[in-house]
Design a protein around this motif. Sequence first.
Motif, PDB file in Angstrom:
ATOM      1  N   SER A  48     -10.547  17.224   3.697  1.00  0.00           N
ATOM      2  CA  SER A  48     -11.954  17.528   3.929  1.00  0.00           C
ATOM      3  C   SER A  48     -12.698  16.213   4.064  1.00  0.00           C
ATOM      4  N   SER A  49     -13.521  16.120   5.103  1.00  0.00           N
ATOM      5  CA  SER A  49     -14.299  14.901   5.302  1.00  0.00           C
ATOM      6  C   SER A  49     -15.507  15.208   6.165  1.00  0.00           C
ATOM      7  N   SER A  50     -16.594  14.510   5.895  1.00  0.00           N
ATOM      8  CA  SER A  50     -17.812  14.683   6.687  1.00  0.00           C
ATOM      9  C   SER A  50     -17.806  13.792   7.930  1.00  0.00           C
ATOM     10  N   VAL A  51     -16.806  12.919   8.029  1.00  0.00           N
ATOM     11  CA  VAL A  51     -16.685  12.032   9.180  1.00  0.00           C
ATOM     12  C   VAL A  51     -15.263  12.116   9.715  1.00  0.00           C
ATOM     13  N   SER A  52     -15.044  11.477  10.851  1.00  0.00           N
ATOM     14  CA  SER A  52     -13.684  11.425  11.387  1.00  0.00           C
ATOM     15  C   SER A  52     -12.794  10.607  10.464  1.00  0.00           C
ATOM     16  N   VAL A  53     -11.515  10.877  10.542  1.00  0.00           N
ATOM     17  CA  VAL A  53     -10.607  10.286   9.562  1.00  0.00           C
ATOM     18  C   VAL A  53      -9.369   9.666  10.192  1.00  0.00           C
ATOM     19  N   TYR A  54      -8.771   8.773   9.436  1.00  0.00           N
ATOM     20  CA  TYR A  54      -7.402   8.327   9.647  1.00  0.00           C
ATOM     21  C   TYR A  54      -6.566   9.000   8.553  1.00  0.00           C
ATOM     22  N   LEU A  55      -5.323   9.333   8.879  1.00  0.00           N
ATOM     23  CA  LEU A  55      -4.477  10.078   7.944  1.00  0.00           C
ATOM     24  C   LEU A  55      -3.147   9.375   7.757  1.00  0.00           C
ATOM     25  N   PHE A  56      -2.619   9.463   6.552  1.00  0.00           N
ATOM     26  CA  PHE A  56      -1.412   8.741   6.182  1.00  0.00           C
ATOM     27  C   PHE A  56      -0.505   9.626   5.323  1.00  0.00           C
ATOM     28  N   TRP A  57       0.780   9.371   5.412  1.00  0.00           N
ATOM     29  CA  TRP A  57       1.735   9.881   4.443  1.00  0.00           C
ATOM     30  C   TRP A  57       2.479   8.679   3.847  1.00  0.00           C
ATOM     31  N   TYR A  58       2.508   8.646   2.503  1.00  0.00           N
ATOM     32  CA  TYR A  58       3.265   7.639   1.778  1.00  0.00           C
ATOM     33  C   TYR A  58       4.378   8.338   1.005  1.00  0.00           C
ATOM     34  N   VAL A  59       5.476   7.609   0.751  1.00  0.00           N
ATOM     35  CA  VAL A  59       6.590   8.138  -0.025  1.00  0.00           C
ATOM     36  C   VAL A  59       6.848   7.215  -1.210  1.00  0.00           C
ATOM     37  N   GLN A  60       7.176   7.845  -2.337  1.00  0.00           N
ATOM     38  CA  GLN A  60       7.503   7.084  -3.538  1.00  0.00           C
ATOM     39  C   GLN A  60       8.870   7.525  -4.042  1.00  0.00           C
ATOM     40  N   TYR A  61       9.867   6.671  -3.895  1.00  0.00           N
ATOM     41  CA  TYR A  61      11.187   6.958  -4.428  1.00  0.00           C
ATOM     42  C   TYR A  61      11.183   6.695  -5.935  1.00  0.00           C
ATOM     43  N   PRO A  62      12.090   7.306  -6.672  1.00  0.00           N
ATOM     44  CA  PRO A  62      12.106   7.159  -8.135  1.00  0.00           C
ATOM     45  C   PRO A  62      12.058   5.700  -8.571  1.00  0.00           C
ATOM     46  N   ASN A  63      11.141   5.418  -9.502  1.00  0.00           N
ATOM     47  CA  ASN A  63      10.999   4.089 -10.094  1.00  0.00           C
ATOM     48  C   ASN A  63      10.603   3.003  -9.094  1.00  0.00           C
ATOM     49  N   GLN A  64       9.934   3.411  -8.029  1.00  0.00           N
ATOM     50  CA  GLN A  64       9.465   2.440  -7.041  1.00  0.00           C
ATOM     51  C   GLN A  64       7.993   2.657  -6.740  1.00  0.00           C
ATOM     52  N   GLY A  65       7.403   1.689  -6.057  1.00  0.00           N
ATOM     53  CA  GLY A  65       6.041   1.855  -5.568  1.00  0.00           C
ATOM     54  C   GLY A  65       6.019   2.719  -4.323  1.00  0.00           C
ATOM     55  N   LEU A  66       4.828   2.901  -3.759  1.00  0.00           N
ATOM     56  CA  LEU A  66       4.687   3.711  -2.552  1.00  0.00           C
ATOM     57  C   LEU A  66       4.949   2.865  -1.313  1.00  0.00           C
ATOM     58  N   GLN A  67       5.482   3.507  -0.276  1.00  0.00           N
ATOM     59  CA  GLN A  67       5.620   2.835   1.015  1.00  0.00           C
ATOM     60  C   GLN A  67       5.147   3.775   2.107  1.00  0.00           C
ATOM     61  N   LEU A  68       4.638   3.191   3.176  1.00  0.00           N
ATOM     62  CA  LEU A  68       4.085   3.971   4.258  1.00  0.00           C
ATOM     63  C   LEU A  68       5.185   4.685   5.030  1.00  0.00           C
ATOM     64  N   LEU A  69       4.998   5.992   5.225  1.00  0.00           N
ATOM     65  CA  LEU A  69       5.948   6.802   5.974  1.00  0.00           C
ATOM     66  C   LEU A  69       5.493   6.926   7.433  1.00  0.00           C
ATOM     67  N   LEU A  70       4.214   7.238   7.621  1.00  0.00           N
ATOM     68  CA  LEU A  70       3.636   7.330   8.952  1.00  0.00           C
ATOM     69  C   LEU A  70       2.119   7.399   8.843  1.00  0.00           C
ATOM     70  N   LYS A  71       1.452   7.222   9.987  1.00  0.00           N
ATOM     71  CA  LYS A  71       0.001   7.284   9.986  1.00  0.00           C
ATOM     72  C   LYS A  71      -0.506   7.809  11.326  1.00  0.00           C
ATOM     73  N   TYR A  72      -1.638   8.496  11.260  1.00  0.00           N
ATOM     74  CA  TYR A  72      -2.337   8.940  12.456  1.00  0.00           C
ATOM     75  C   TYR A  72      -3.664   8.195  12.529  1.00  0.00           C
ATOM     76  N   LEU A  73      -3.840   7.469  13.628  1.00  0.00           N
ATOM     77  CA  LEU A  73      -5.097   6.756  13.847  1.00  0.00           C
ATOM     78  C   LEU A  73      -5.866   7.367  15.017  1.00  0.00           C
ATOM     79  N   SER A  74      -5.168   7.638  16.117  1.00  0.00           N
ATOM     80  CA  SER A  74      -5.782   8.235  17.296  1.00  0.00           C
ATOM     81  C   SER A  74      -4.657   8.593  18.266  1.00  0.00           C
ATOM     82  N   GLY A  75      -5.028   9.232  19.374  1.00  0.00           N
ATOM     83  CA  GLY A  75      -4.047   9.520  20.411  1.00  0.00           C
ATOM     84  C   GLY A  75      -3.265  10.786  20.134  1.00  0.00           C
ATOM     85  N   SER A  76      -1.980  10.741  20.426  1.00  0.00           N
ATOM     86  CA  SER A  76      -1.132  11.920  20.273  1.00  0.00           C
ATOM     87  C   SER A  76      -1.202  12.459  18.855  1.00  0.00           C
ATOM     88  N   THR A  77      -1.328  13.785  18.766  1.00  0.00           N
ATOM     89  CA  THR A  77      -1.474  14.384  17.429  1.00  0.00           C
ATOM     90  C   THR A  77      -0.141  14.500  16.700  1.00  0.00           C
TER      91      THR A  77
END
Lengths: 116, 114
Positions: free
Chosen positions: A26-55
């Motif tokens: 939910s957002s009142s403005v346009s957004v960028y969207l991300f998925w991060y993954v966290q493997y056991p006992n690790q920090g998060l890392q970027l899986l993918l992101k949507y900025l613009s263009g192909s959905t």
Amino acid sequence: AQSVTQLDSQVPVFEEAPVELRCNYSSSVSVYLFWYVQYPNQGLQLLLKYLSGSTLVKGINGFEAEFNKSQTSFHLRKPSVHISDTAEYFCAVRGFGGTSYGKLTFGQGTILTVHP
Amino acid sequence: DVKVTQSSRYLVKRTGEKVFLECVQDMDHENMFWYRQDPGLGLRLIYFSYDVKMKEKGDIPEGYSVSREKKERFSLILESASTNQTSMYLCASSLYLGNTGELFFGEGSRLTVL
């Protein structure tokens, strides 16, 4: 203001089965969207992101996500999962400009457990 | 390779103690962040910094302070630890403060306050 809801807190699947992890935002403005993954006992890392263009966005490890503006969703999918995909997955949103700076708003997380 | 290092993976402290969590990045990133991760709540932003000696409050700054004396180092301080601050703390950095910047995370510091 913006918010993210991950509709499933836990998703158990068998190896080689397809999986979908659901995310609504939910957002009142346009957004960028991300998925991060966290493997056991690790920090998060970027899986993918949507900025613009192909959905349909492709990420690492065979994952992909589809941005649906009308349904305000950004669901993550993989056609065939492996044991090594067992992890916690976080959906995140960032609104355009304003006071959002580099601030990401994260969902509650979905624990994906892949069983042999 | 990108590296964000959190000095302590596991800490156990007593109520009322002063706690320092240290984070160092080697990517020359301008921006650094501290998040708190709790089950069922996801990640919540405590503080972030967009330059040396600059800081901004996030969503849950109460009970915390931060210090950034050098570009590569960002410290989170709990002035008087309480049991409700038992949590996983994640440090992150990014090159761009703008909306497209990817965050790089450390492995986390799990703090238990008794």
